[in-house]
Design an enzyme around this catalytic site. Structure first.
Site, PDB file in Angstrom:
ATOM      1  N   GLU A 249       0.992  -1.437   0.103  1.00 50.20           N
ATOM      2  CA  GLU A 249       0.055  -0.049  -0.105  1.00 50.20           C
ATOM      3  C   GLU A 249       0.790   1.076  -0.050  1.00 50.20           C
ATOM      4  OE1 GLU A 249      -3.195  -0.130  -0.048  1.00 50.20           O
ATOM      5  OE2 GLU A 249      -3.776  -2.238   0.509  1.00 50.20           O
ATOM      6  N   GLU A 384       4.954  13.181  -4.588  1.00 49.18           N
ATOM      7  CA  GLU A 384       3.870  13.205  -3.313  1.00 49.18           C
ATOM      8  C   GLU A 384       4.755  14.049  -2.347  1.00 49.18           C
ATOM      9  OE1 GLU A 384       4.076   9.609  -0.931  1.00 49.18           O
ATOM     10  OE2 GLU A 384       1.825   9.837  -0.587  1.00 49.18           O
TER      11      GLU A 384
HETATM   12  P1  NAD Z   1       8.581   4.959   4.475  1.00 53.11           P
HETATM   13  O1  NAD Z   1       8.455   3.902   3.172  1.00 53.11           O
HETATM   14  O2  NAD Z   1       9.747   5.709   4.796  1.00 53.11           O
HETATM   15  O3  NAD Z   1       8.344   3.925   5.782  1.00 53.11           O
HETATM   16  C1  NAD Z   1       7.420   2.828   5.920  1.00 53.11           C
HETATM   17  C2  NAD Z   1       7.968   1.654   6.961  1.00 53.11           C
HETATM   18  O4  NAD Z   1       8.995   1.155   6.339  1.00 53.11           O
HETATM   19  C3  NAD Z   1       8.768   2.382   8.060  1.00 53.11           C
HETATM   20  O5  NAD Z   1       8.432   1.256   9.249  1.00 53.11           O
HETATM   21  C4  NAD Z   1      10.052   2.113   7.562  1.00 53.11           C
HETATM   22  O6  NAD Z   1      10.739   1.959   8.825  1.00 53.11           O
HETATM   23  C5  NAD Z   1       9.995   0.858   6.875  1.00 53.11           C
HETATM   24  N1  NAD Z   1      11.393   0.833   6.062  1.00 53.11           N
HETATM   25  C6  NAD Z   1      12.025   1.741   5.449  1.00 53.11           C
HETATM   26  N2  NAD Z   1      12.932   1.105   4.624  1.00 53.11           N
HETATM   27  C7  NAD Z   1      12.713   0.145   4.596  1.00 53.11           C
HETATM   28  C8  NAD Z   1      13.245  -1.435   3.969  1.00 53.11           C
HETATM   29  N3  NAD Z   1      14.498  -1.039   3.118  1.00 53.11           N
HETATM   30  N4  NAD Z   1      13.018  -2.503   4.270  1.00 53.11           N
HETATM   31  C9  NAD Z   1      11.840  -2.888   5.110  1.00 53.11           C
HETATM   32  N5  NAD Z   1      11.336  -1.633   5.625  1.00 53.11           N
HETATM   33  C10 NAD Z   1      11.631  -0.507   5.527  1.00 53.11           C
HETATM   34  O7  NAD Z   1       7.188   5.512   4.751  1.00 53.11           O
HETATM   35  P2  NAD Z   1       6.711   6.600   5.824  1.00 53.11           P
HETATM   36  O8  NAD Z   1       7.452   7.891   5.451  1.00 53.11           O
HETATM   37  O9  NAD Z   1       6.775   5.939   7.177  1.00 53.11           O
HETATM   38  O10 NAD Z   1       5.103   6.879   5.657  1.00 53.11           O
HETATM   39  C11 NAD Z   1       4.637   7.905   4.525  1.00 53.11           C
HETATM   40  C12 NAD Z   1       4.351   7.135   3.246  1.00 53.11           C
HETATM   41  O11 NAD Z   1       3.491   6.124   3.222  1.00 53.11           O
HETATM   42  C13 NAD Z   1       3.906   7.856   2.160  1.00 53.11           C
HETATM   43  O12 NAD Z   1       4.400   7.669   0.670  1.00 53.11           O
HETATM   44  C14 NAD Z   1       2.498   7.460   1.897  1.00 53.11           C
HETATM   45  O13 NAD Z   1       1.664   7.705   0.792  1.00 53.11           O
HETATM   46  C15 NAD Z   1       2.314   5.967   2.538  1.00 53.11           C
HETATM   47  N6  NAD Z   1       1.095   5.587   2.736  1.00 53.11           N
HETATM   48  C16 NAD Z   1       0.570   4.863   2.146  1.00 53.11           C
HETATM   49  C17 NAD Z   1      -0.761   4.374   2.531  1.00 53.11           C
HETATM   50  C18 NAD Z   1      -1.742   3.482   1.635  1.00 53.11           C
HETATM   51  O14 NAD Z   1      -2.254   2.757   2.213  1.00 53.11           O
HETATM   52  N7  NAD Z   1      -1.456   3.243   0.397  1.00 53.11           N
HETATM   53  C19 NAD Z   1      -1.138   4.642   3.823  1.00 53.11           C
HETATM   54  C20 NAD Z   1      -0.367   5.384   4.719  1.00 53.11           C
HETATM   55  C21 NAD Z   1       0.791   5.761   4.065  1.00 53.11           C
END
Ligand code: NAD
Length: 490
Positions: A249, A384
């Site tokens: 997601e 975004e």
């Molecule tokens: P992010 O991708 O930076 O981090 C999300 C999670 O992934 C965190 O727990 C992070 O520690 C982990 N992570 C980071 N790198 C990783 C790796 N290499 N391997 C495994 N895990 C890893 O996102 P964010 O900044 O926490 O959240 C914002 C983003 O989330 C935005 O892009 C937003 O659009 C998206 N989002 C999507 C939905 C949806 O349902 N489509 C809902 C909420 C947020």
């Protein structure tokens, strides 16, 4: 509130072996607490314990209604502690308490929904083509890795934990490093509800090491991820190496479309809610608004006037509409993207800076911002921002509108504002997005599937089918013939 330096590793609450993670209140910049996150040994222990616990007959053979009872108990405890959980999430993420109350209620609803869905989950007897009875049934995957972002932790966590447990799995949850507190509180509450030890671990820690280790662990059979597209791509690639199912997601840059016949009171209220609630830190934020040229100036003027009246303040104040962003670093990133929009030639119609005044000085505040004068091809319209920034674009022709709205790598959501149901139907069917709202925005039902198209993700969550995302299909054939199979001539 008192915090302990303990995380949940394979059924045991103890200090993690990893880095110290400091969490701050975005409204004041003050440190809330510091906890040690997980290290790689903790990941291994969590996954191993999950594998053992999922294979225990006490869990594996638990009848559906008994598993459902446990999920209902979890929902009840969330309801009982709702105010505490909402306050905690507000302190940790900065979000307004009205929003966090709604997220907590939705988390309880998610556990209750999947308890009910689990009781109705059926296999199928398929039409035979020989002397046998054929069936399709579902089995648990084993250990599911769940990785969540910081913007709505309790709701995202529940959306993964509830269906994964409902399907009979163990879960290793890796919450976002900026906001681990509410996930740990949820872990405490689930332990208290009586989930057998080892079935849930909550491992705060950096994504690139701890999240990555969860994804790559050979005993993790599925990863469910919510977060950014760049991270999603890396997780998808790691999952492909293991040939492991993954649901992603991801991010969005969702268009909102205002036709000339739209009811403008509904439209203005819907657009402002769609972009500025959660301070724009929402994957489905309606961040590009396409307004028909016939009433572009009028709609834009109303949007700007109402935006300037939105109440900015700490998330803990129920009167607050726009709360601080999750961290100061994220606020600075949003500010930098607005500066880049200026360089691209944007007109800043309101906002475009942090609010002034001593009450805002320490917090990660940024004013709700409306920009125009950019083309849909600009970086500002393509990337975004994940903050309170709306870009307005005029359109004259429906064909061109659809082309521009779809001209994005993302395909998460869309809003359409018109009184003509034929226009809404025609355009809704042509928009490349997983969710389209018509004369409303950002409304959700746990019964309705949710997922992104294009680079907004793959797979869906929610809905009765949501459980099946955490199950493996198996076919069974029961021989019913009285005679040996003819081939061997026995
Ligand atoms: P992010 O991708 O930076 O981090 C999300 C999670 O992934 C965190 O727990 C992070 O520690 C982990 N992570 C980071 N790198 C990783 C790796 N290499 N391997 C495994 N895990 C890893 O996102 P964010 O900044 O926490 O959240 C914002 C983003 O989330 C935005 O892009 C937003 O659009 C998206 N989002 C999507 C939905 C949806 O349902 N489509 C809902 C909420 C947020």
């Amino acid at each position: 509130m008192r915090f302990t330096d303990e995380i949940l590793i394979g059924g045991v609450w103890r200090r993690g072996g990893g880095e110290l993670i400091e969490t701050r209140d975005p409204a004041t910049g003050e440190v809330i607490t510091a906890i040690h996150g997980a290290d790689l040994d903790d990941v291994h222990q969590a996954v191993e314990s999950g594998r053992r616990a999922a294979a225990e007959p006490g869990w594996r053979d638990l009848l559906p209604h008994e598993r459902a009872r446990l999920l209902v108990r979890i929902a009840g405890l969330i309801d009982e502690r709702a105010e505490k959980l909402a306050t905690l999430q507000t302190t940790d993420t900065g979000k307004s308490v009205n929003e966090t109350r709604a997220l907590v209620a939705s988390a309880a609803g998610t556990f209750r929904y999947f308890a009910a869905a689990l009781e109705t989950l059926e296999g199928a007897r398929t039409p035979p083509r020989g002397q046998y009875l054929s069936m399709s049934v579902h089995e648990p995957i084993g250990v599911v890795g769940a990785i969540t972002p910081w913007n709505s932790p309790i709701a995202s966590d529940a959306q993964k934990i509830a269906p994964a447990l409902a399907a009979g799995n163990a879960v290793v949850l890796k919450p976002a490093e900026w906001t681990p507190l509410v996930s740990l509180a949820l872990g405490r509450l689930i332990t208290e509800a009586g989930l057998p030890a080892g079935l849930l671990s909550v491992l705060p820690g950096p994504g690139r090491t701890i999240g990555d280790a969860v994804v790559r662990h050979p005993l993790v059979g599925k990863v469910t991820f919510t977060g950014g597209t760049v991270t999603g791509r890396a997780i998808g690639a790691a999952a492909a190496e293991k040939i492991m199912p993954v649901s992603l997601e991801l991010g969005g840059k969702s268009p909102t479309i205002v036709f000339p016949d739209a009811d403008l009171d509904l439209t203005v209220a819907g657009i402002l809610y769609g972009i500025f609630s959660s301070s724009g830190q929402s994957c489905i934020a309606g961040s590009r608004v396409f307004i028909h040229a016939d009433h572009y100036d009028e709609v834009l003027d109303r949007l700007v006037r109402h935006t300037e009246k939105l109440r900015i303040g700490p998330g803990g104040d129920p009167a607050t509409q726009v709360a601080p962003l999750v961290t100061h670093a994220h606020r600075d990133r949003v500010a930098a993207m607005v500066d880049r929009a200026r360089e691209e030639g944007a007109r800043v119609l309101c906002g475009g800076r942090p609010p002034e005044g001593p009450e805002y000085a320490a917090g990660a505040y940024y004013l709700p911002t409306i920009l125009d004068g950019l083309s849909n091809g600009s970086a500002t319209c393509q990337e975004e921002i994940f903050g309170p920034v709306l870009v307005a674009l005029p359109f004259a022709d429906e064909e061109d509108l659809v082309q521009q709205a779809n001209d994005s790598v993302y395909g998460l959501a869309c809003g359409i504002w018109t009184r003509d149901y034929r226009t809404a139907w025609r355009v809704a069917r042509r928009i490349e997005a997983g969710t389209v709202w018509i004369n409303t925005y950002k409304q959700f039902s746990i019964s309705t599937p949710f997922g992104g198209w294009k680079q907004s993700g793959t797979g869906t969550e929610k809905g009765r089918e949501g459980i099946l995302a955490y199950a493996r299909q198996k076919s069974l054939y029961w021989g019913m013939g009285e005679e040996p199979l003819p081939w061997a001539g026995v």
